[in-house]
Design an enzyme around this catalytic site. Sequence first.
Site, PDB file in Angstrom:
ATOM      1  N   GLN A  44       0.794  -1.224   0.000  1.00  0.00           N
ATOM      2  CA  GLN A  44       0.000   0.000   0.000  1.00  0.00           C
ATOM      3  C   GLN A  44       0.828   1.276   0.000  1.00  0.00           C
ATOM      4  O   GLN A  44       0.324   2.330  -0.382  1.00  0.00           O
ATOM      5  CB  GLN A  44      -0.951  -0.004   1.204  1.00  0.00           C
ATOM      6  N   ARG A 102       3.796   0.123  12.996  1.00  0.00           N
ATOM      7  CA  ARG A 102       3.435  -1.185  12.450  1.00  0.00           C
ATOM      8  C   ARG A 102       3.565  -1.118  10.931  1.00  0.00           C
ATOM      9  O   ARG A 102       2.922  -0.289  10.281  1.00  0.00           O
ATOM     10  CB  ARG A 102       2.004  -1.575  12.842  1.00  0.00           C
ATOM     11  N   HIS A 148       1.224  -9.238   4.658  1.00  0.00           N
ATOM     12  CA  HIS A 148       0.082  -8.337   4.503  1.00  0.00           C
ATOM     13  C   HIS A 148      -0.360  -8.397   3.038  1.00  0.00           C
ATOM     14  O   HIS A 148      -0.311  -7.403   2.316  1.00  0.00           O
ATOM     15  CB  HIS A 148       0.435  -6.920   4.952  1.00  0.00           C
ATOM     16  N   GLU A 194      -4.974 -10.415   8.909  1.00  0.00           N
ATOM     17  CA  GLU A 194      -6.354 -10.699   8.527  1.00  0.00           C
ATOM     18  C   GLU A 194      -6.535 -11.937   7.650  1.00  0.00           C
ATOM     19  O   GLU A 194      -6.951 -11.837   6.487  1.00  0.00           O
ATOM     20  CB  GLU A 194      -6.963  -9.484   7.809  1.00  0.00           C
ATOM     21  N   ASN A 335      -7.839  -5.983  14.257  1.00  0.00           N
ATOM     22  CA  ASN A 335      -8.154  -4.867  13.364  1.00  0.00           C
ATOM     23  C   ASN A 335      -9.656  -4.658  13.415  1.00  0.00           C
ATOM     24  O   ASN A 335     -10.433  -5.549  13.064  1.00  0.00           O
ATOM     25  CB  ASN A 335      -7.766  -5.194  11.915  1.00  0.00           C
ATOM     26  N   TYR A 337     -12.872  -1.810  12.720  1.00  0.00           N
ATOM     27  CA  TYR A 337     -13.304  -0.523  12.170  1.00  0.00           C
ATOM     28  C   TYR A 337     -14.776  -0.233  12.398  1.00  0.00           C
ATOM     29  O   TYR A 337     -15.167   0.915  12.543  1.00  0.00           O
ATOM     30  CB  TYR A 337     -13.054  -0.475  10.654  1.00  0.00           C
ATOM     31  N   GLU A 404      -5.242  -2.137  14.136  1.00  0.00           N
ATOM     32  CA  GLU A 404      -5.751  -1.169  13.161  1.00  0.00           C
ATOM     33  C   GLU A 404      -7.102  -0.647  13.627  1.00  0.00           C
ATOM     34  O   GLU A 404      -7.934  -1.406  14.125  1.00  0.00           O
ATOM     35  CB  GLU A 404      -5.964  -1.791  11.767  1.00  0.00           C
TER      36      GLU A 404
HETATM   37  C1  PNW Z   1      -7.689  -3.620   6.621  1.00  0.00           C
HETATM   38  N1  PNW Z   1     -13.897  -5.165   6.745  1.00  0.00           N
HETATM   39  O1  PNW Z   1      -8.534  -4.402   5.866  1.00  0.00           O
HETATM   40  C2  PNW Z   1      -6.317  -3.874   6.035  1.00  0.00           C
HETATM   41  O2  PNW Z   1      -5.478  -4.523   6.945  1.00  0.00           O
HETATM   42  C3  PNW Z   1      -5.643  -2.670   5.478  1.00  0.00           C
HETATM   43  O3  PNW Z   1      -4.659  -3.068   4.570  1.00  0.00           O
HETATM   44  C4  PNW Z   1      -6.660  -1.753   4.855  1.00  0.00           C
HETATM   45  O4  PNW Z   1      -6.101  -0.692   4.159  1.00  0.00           O
HETATM   46  C5  PNW Z   1      -7.544  -1.261   5.979  1.00  0.00           C
HETATM   47  O5  PNW Z   1      -8.173  -2.343   6.624  1.00  0.00           O
HETATM   48  C6  PNW Z   1      -8.609  -0.284   5.531  1.00  0.00           C
HETATM   49  O6  PNW Z   1      -9.465  -0.908   4.631  1.00  0.00           O
HETATM   50  C7  PNW Z   1      -9.869  -4.528   6.127  1.00  0.00           C
HETATM   51  O7  PNW Z   1     -14.609  -5.465   5.777  1.00  0.00           O
HETATM   52  C8  PNW Z   1     -10.662  -4.953   5.101  1.00  0.00           C
HETATM   53  O8  PNW Z   1     -14.373  -5.015   7.873  1.00  0.00           O
HETATM   54  C9  PNW Z   1     -12.006  -5.167   5.292  1.00  0.00           C
HETATM   55  C10 PNW Z   1     -12.549  -4.950   6.536  1.00  0.00           C
HETATM   56  C11 PNW Z   1     -11.750  -4.527   7.578  1.00  0.00           C
HETATM   57  C12 PNW Z   1     -10.410  -4.299   7.377  1.00  0.00           C
END
Ligand code: PNW
Length: 500
Positions: A44, A102, A148, A194, A335, A337, A404
């Site tokens: 990335q 990280r 990754h 992940e 991770n 979100y 994350e």
């Molecule tokens: C992470 N979801 O991926 C990755 O580790 C990163 O590389 C990425 O840039 C970052 O999140 C932001 O997208 C995810 O669907 C992909 O919940 C999908 C999900 C969560 C994290």
Amino acid sequence: MFLLKVISTVCILLQLWTIRTVSGVDNRTFPPNFKFGVATASYQVEGAWDEDGKGENIWDHLTHTTPDSIYDSSNGDIACDSYHKFDTDLDLLKELGVDFYRLSISWPRILPTGHIDGQINEAGVAYYEDIFTKLQENGIEAVVTLYHWDLPQPLQEDLGGWLNETIVDVYANYARLAFELFGDKVQYWVTFNEPYIVCQQGYESGGKAPAITKAPGIDLYTCAHVVLKSHAKAYHIYDSEYRATQKGKISIVLNTNWFEPASDDEKDLEAAERKRQFSFGWFANPIVHGNYPQVMIDRIGERSEKEGFDKSRLPEFTSEEIEDIKGTYDFIGVNHYSTSLVQWIEDYEIGEPSSIKDVSAEVYDDDSWETSASDWLKVVPWGIRKLTKWIKDNYNNPEIIITENGFSDTGDIDDPRRTNYYREYLSNLLEAIYDDEVNVTAYTAWSLMDNFEWFQGYSAKLGLYSVNFSDPDRPRTPKSSVKYYKTVLETRCLVDKCIE
Ligand code: PNW
């Protein structure tokens, strides 16, 4: 009358005593040893996709052969050009005052074919050596992910990637090389970022490279099986050959939303828990308890039988493998979100297999939740508290590192919604730490800077620093959220003044 007055005074006093928040944000200080950091990943940010002997990876391949699968037809050929700009990145890390950085190692940058008996690419080794040395000189710990998502393309082409068990040893050799070369400067190792996304999107939905969609309900489980064995093997190599001298920690990073039942109905509670088991539990259960969650074993087994398979589509671990995988974590990397609601539905009818049918649950968002530039990311700060408490209760109260967490928008320098996201999620994390006694020891903001956001290309921005991708120099500019995060790191406090 007098009694009423006394009661109401006592109530007010009690209220005052328990109020710990300033406008809803927790005003307690983070524990003294709590660490803060930021994250990136090799594909990335690095760019230099074919420079100095680096081998092709599955993302180079996918973005070059099917550019249309990426939203803006972009790729990571140059990305943030961090391959040439680590000194600049280091300045940003210093400016922020992070405790750790990280990042991930690009496997084909140090082993162009993926194999140890291919050639070690000295320029790639020198690049990471420089990074780890400079981090150490500046008192910034290194949290290093071995995988990754940027698999060497030859391992995909020749072996079929994570579907082929022979990759376990190939990966283990790469891991040993990384420990050997860099382990004296690395405090935390992450074997895989992940695995859920690696396997579910890489080998079923097609949402990530290598985007293989030919055997839904089968390949993703094979992939997970191979990834778990690879993880365990790398863990044991570190544990037996390097831990004593290098004294770091090693584990895996799992992603998950918090899955909240859509109602108090028993069935919704059951469906939400099932969804958690099929997402986080798929990997956490083997690593902590030794085997896949019982609900996965039962449901996939039953459905496979009805579909006419002679054995379950979910592979089985032998008892030796269970013993080998169990306990292969020094912490759990999470991770996180966003949150989803889960509603019970009738099981999907038997037919063509798929992992979605295996779970059989309706997963959706609440319309009132704040949106972002990514459809999968809704702002639901309380989810992080419920998730970490659930992990504590189900996985023997492990050390948890949030590896994350972050917000996606379209890239304005003034980004109050990102600041708000961090403030609210961190506030809920304080509650998890102090009120639920969850053992969360560190927090990582994704990301240090805007970067190549996979299939979203450069259309979704998650950085604290903005990167000008039309300028060949890729200059970085702090967004307003930098100011907030920096202050949090300095004061260990989310508001103007904390108690204690
Ligand atoms: C992470 N979801 O991926 C990755 O580790 C990163 O590389 C990425 O840039 C970052 O999140 C932001 O997208 C995810 O669907 C992909 O919940 C999908 C999900 C969560 C994290």
